[in-house]
Scaffold this motif. Structure first.
Motif, PDB file in Angstrom:
ATOM      1  N   GLU A  27      50.588   5.117  67.466  1.00 24.05           N
ATOM      2  CA  GLU A  27      51.277   5.981  66.276  1.00 24.05           C
ATOM      3  C   GLU A  27      52.730   5.608  66.006  1.00 24.05           C
ATOM      4  N   TRP A  29      53.964   2.558  66.925  1.00 25.23           N
ATOM      5  CA  TRP A  29      54.055   1.475  66.187  1.00 25.23           C
ATOM      6  C   TRP A  29      53.725   1.323  64.567  1.00 25.23           C
ATOM      7  N   LEU A  30      52.652   2.083  64.330  1.00 28.65           N
ATOM      8  CA  LEU A  30      52.121   2.211  63.023  1.00 28.65           C
ATOM      9  C   LEU A  30      53.327   2.647  61.940  1.00 28.65           C
ATOM     10  N   PHE A  33      56.017  -0.247  62.069  1.00 26.02           N
ATOM     11  CA  PHE A  33      55.265  -1.278  61.088  1.00 26.02           C
ATOM     12  C   PHE A  33      55.384  -0.907  59.817  1.00 26.02           C
ATOM     13  N   SER A  34      55.496   0.290  59.315  1.00 26.10           N
ATOM     14  CA  SER A  34      55.592   0.568  57.783  1.00 26.10           C
ATOM     15  C   SER A  34      57.125   0.492  57.424  1.00 26.10           C
ATOM     16  N   LEU A  35      57.913   0.701  58.503  1.00 25.24           N
ATOM     17  CA  LEU A  35      59.368   0.451  58.019  1.00 25.24           C
ATOM     18  C   LEU A  35      59.812  -0.911  58.147  1.00 25.24           C
ATOM     19  N   GLY A  37      59.108  -3.161  60.787  1.00 22.15           N
ATOM     20  CA  GLY A  37      59.013  -3.811  62.018  1.00 22.15           C
ATOM     21  C   GLY A  37      58.388  -5.080  62.278  1.00 22.15           C
ATOM     22  N   LEU A  61      65.212  -0.090  64.564  1.00 18.51           N
ATOM     23  CA  LEU A  61      63.982   0.140  63.549  1.00 18.51           C
ATOM     24  C   LEU A  61      62.944   0.984  64.547  1.00 18.51           C
ATOM     25  N   LEU A  64      64.487   4.381  64.913  1.00 14.00           N
ATOM     26  CA  LEU A  64      64.489   5.258  63.540  1.00 14.00           C
ATOM     27  C   LEU A  64      63.045   5.683  63.410  1.00 14.00           C
ATOM     28  N   GLU A  68      61.852   9.648  63.025  1.00 15.38           N
ATOM     29  CA  GLU A  68      61.359  10.088  61.718  1.00 15.38           C
ATOM     30  C   GLU A  68      59.875  10.745  62.046  1.00 15.38           C
TER      31      GLU A  68
ATOM     32  N   SER B 182      50.722   2.301  54.786  1.00 14.80           N
ATOM     33  CA  SER B 182      51.627   1.596  55.528  1.00 14.80           C
ATOM     34  C   SER B 182      52.135   0.219  54.957  1.00 14.80           C
ATOM     35  N   SER B 185      54.371   0.951  52.136  1.00 15.99           N
ATOM     36  CA  SER B 185      55.613   1.407  52.597  1.00 15.99           C
ATOM     37  C   SER B 185      56.781   0.198  53.039  1.00 15.99           C
TER      38      SER B 185
END
Lengths: 96, 242
Positions: A27, A29-30, A33-35, A37, A61, A64, A68, B182, B185
């Motif tokens: 969770e 990591w996902l 990744f969406s930020l 990473g 990151l 962060l 979040e 994802s 984003s």
């Protein structure tokens, strides 16, 4: 980049935050990744358990992402005061 | 909404990365098995079925015979029926007689014609999720009494626990919507980085550092912050949007 000051302390505290909030590495990591990473899930897991370092930007990151996720958790249940209960029951119309 | 949905292959890859095993066979096997168990549990049933439903679309279906399959298919063709309602309302639906029941008139009529006279459907619930429905059919009206209904309801609890597990580790539709979100984003972060690089003469790493710093100081979620920049609402720290 690697070996920046307090890197180990940051790692330990990020890991503690993940463990304490109950998120799985998947969770975390996902969201990371969406930020944007760059590091894959296995490496994130290895980093969290202290097996390998990550560049400082990736660590931030990750921090962060974890924060979040924590901010999105439902707040803890609050304890009611006696007058709040009296007020809420008065509204629902149950007689004593 | 998203014109470029990721391929199933990507969904499967993400599933693997996340330590999940994505096999359609697992879910199919589970629903087939559960349909079988439902029929064995319910001596008055002529047939039983289990459907997994996601966003009003059936993702997997198990049925003990062709009649169950037909009656189930009709619901998705017509967009109405006891299982869809059980799934959507999270409560059981009983149809004593398809020739007189008025709630799903099109489905009831078609099902009666196919030979289904009564039906009982229970939702498969797991926490806040409604996973689908389990149902039994009979070729005679009023086939299911109170005891039958209680039996199927308790079976549905066990079935939900099993399917919830299969579902979370399996349904690629859910994973691929997570993945789509994802990737979208991530894409926005990339665009926002590019905008900052161009606008403020930063390197990629500096742009990312500037974005994370902004998210930290403003408390705005990263995804929203980058979306705002991409949409032209996020004024640059130094110069403002052109």
């Amino acid at each position: 980049m690697i070996g920046f000051p307090h890197a180990e302390e940051q790692r330990a505290l990020i890991n503690a935050a993940v463990v304490e909030s109950g998120f799985t590495v998947g969770e975390v990591w996902l969201h990371y990744f969406s930020l944007s990473g760059e590091v894959d899930e296995y490496e994130v897991e290895a980093y969290l358990t202290g097996l390998m370092p990550l560049p400082s930007l990736e660590c931030d990151l990750l921090a962060l992402a974890v924060n979040e996720l924590i901010d999105d958790l439902p707040p803890r249940r609050r304890a009611p005061f006696s007058d709040e209960l009296i007020r809420s029951h008065a509204g629902s119309g149950d007689a004593e | 909404m998203d014109p470029y949905p990721p391929s199933n292959e990507l969904g499967a890859t993400l599933g693997r990365i996340r330590g999940l095993v994505l096999t359609q066979e697992t879910a199919q096997h589970a629903v087939d098995l559960l349909a079988q168990v439902a029929q064995e549990t319910m001596p008055n049933a002529s047939g039983a079925g289990v459907s997994l439903i996601h966003e009003a679309q059936r993702t997997s279906v198990g049925a003990t015979d062709a009649l169950v399959r037909t009656a189930d298919d009709l619901q998705y063709d017509l967009g109405e029926g006891p299982c869809l309602t059980a799934w959507a309302t999270r409560s059981p639906v009983m149809i004593e007689d398809t020739t007189t029941d008025q709630r799903f008139s099109r489905w009831s009529g078609a099902a009666a014609e196919a030979g289904v006279r009564s039906c009982f459907s229970v939702p498969l619930l797991r926490g806040r999720d409604s996973l689908g429905a389990m149902k039994v059919y009979s070729t005679v009206p009023g086939a299911f009494d109170e005891a039958d209904r209680a039996r199927l309801t308790s079976l549905s609890v066990a079935a939900s626990a099993l399917l919830g597990h299969v579902q979370t580790s399996e349904t690629s539709t859910r994973i691929s919507s997570e993945l789509r979100e994802s990737l979208r984003s991530r894409d926005l972060v990339g665009i926002a980085k590019g905008i900052l690089m161009q606008r403020e003469g930063l390197t990629e790493a500096e742009a990312l550092a500037a974005l994370t710093a902004r998210a930290r100081s403003t408390g705005i979620p990263f995804g929203q912050l980058t979306a705002d920049i991409v949409n032209g609402h996020g004024a640059s720290g130094r110069r403002g949007a052109p």
